[in-house]
Design an enzyme around this catalytic site. Structure first.
Site, PDB file in Angstrom:
ATOM      1  N   ASP A 160       0.752  -1.200   0.121  1.00 64.64           N
ATOM      2  CA  ASP A 160      -0.006  -0.090   0.137  1.00 64.64           C
ATOM      3  C   ASP A 160       0.968   1.307  -0.032  1.00 64.64           C
ATOM      4  OD1 ASP A 160      -2.476   1.649   0.045  1.00 64.64           O
ATOM      5  OD2 ASP A 160      -2.306   1.579   2.193  1.00 64.64           O
ATOM      6  N   LYS A 184       3.012 -15.074  -3.233  1.00 61.80           N
ATOM      7  CA  LYS A 184       3.773 -16.202  -4.004  1.00 61.80           C
ATOM      8  C   LYS A 184       4.549 -16.927  -2.949  1.00 61.80           C
ATOM      9  CE  LYS A 184       2.183 -14.916  -8.088  1.00 61.80           C
ATOM     10  NZ  LYS A 184       1.205 -15.800  -9.086  1.00 61.80           N
TER      11      LYS A 184
END
Length: 240
Positions: A160, A184
């Protein structure tokens, strides 16, 4: 990595004091220094090296500072308390005066609320011509999730911050509307990662950005994300 994590843990124990039952240093009992009205507050730029930075983080910092010499890149300063002109403009145009007076006197930036090395250690570089930023990030021991790895919320926070910084360079006063993150691989605690962000599209007040988080050698992909940020309308204020 282990050395940087150990340095962070030393800071953690220093904050907790000596073992239970042991006397504290007399300085613990002294009141905090008061800032009188005749003194000017000195704002520390937290996007600069400190002793908790690992060799990898310092090396990457030096490499990007070298890129800044020809003007193609610039380092973005970062402060614990609001002091940049952009933030002051945000308070002036978008916040209700009552909220500014009552709610922000003790406010500080969330990611800069930790002692050196314990939380978010990062610096962001911007390339205005290419509409992209690079965030160098080292997560300290206070950001642990499962043992030995960063909490997913800490990674989301830095995504963010990185995407928001990239959008803000082009959009000015903006706020997050949407974040979409694909995790991931887990990020090792106290390791250094690189967050590459790019402004993909601008539609009116909407800014579409994307990023990926990779290891220093770029061989490991930890996360990918996209975000939508909205440029704020100066005719509208936030109210309590």
């Amino acid at each position: 990595m282990l050395r940087s994590c150990t340095a962070g843990l030393r800071s953690l124990w220093a904050l907790r004091g000596r073992r239970e039952g042991a006397p504290r240093l007399s300085t613990d009992l002294q009141p905090a220094r008061r800032l009188f009205s005749t003194e000017k507050a000195v704002h520390k730029d937290w996007a600069l090296p400190n002793p908790s930075w690992s060799k990898d983080l310092k090396l990457l910092f030096d490499q990007f500072m070298k890129k800044c010499e020809d003007g193609s890149w610039e380092r973005l300063p970062s402060y614990k308390h609001t002091c940049t002109q952009k933030n002051e403009d945000f308070k002036t145009y978008f916040l209700d005066p009552q909220l500014v007076e009552e709610g922000l006197s003790q406010a500080q930036l969330f990611t800069r609320g930790f002692e050196d090395g314990l939380g978010f250690e990062y610096v962001i570089f911007n390339n205005n011509d290419e509409k992209r930023t690079v965030c160098l990030f080292q997560g300290g021991p206070y950001l642990q999730g499962i043992p030995g790895f960063l909490h997913g919320g800490a990674i989301a926070t830095m995504i963010d911050v990185a995407l928001g910084s990239c959008a803000a360079v082009s959009g000015g006063a903006i706020m997050t509307a949407n974040l979409n993150i694909n995790f991931k691989r887990p990020v090792p605690l106290c390791s250094v990662v690189v967050v590459n962000s790019q402004l993909d599209k601008l539609e009116g007040r909407k800014l579409f950005v994307s990023c990926n988080i990779r290891s220093v050698d770029e061989k490991t992909l930890y996360s990918e994300a996209t975000g939508l940020f909205i440029k704020l309308d100066p005719k509208k204020k936030f109210t309590i």
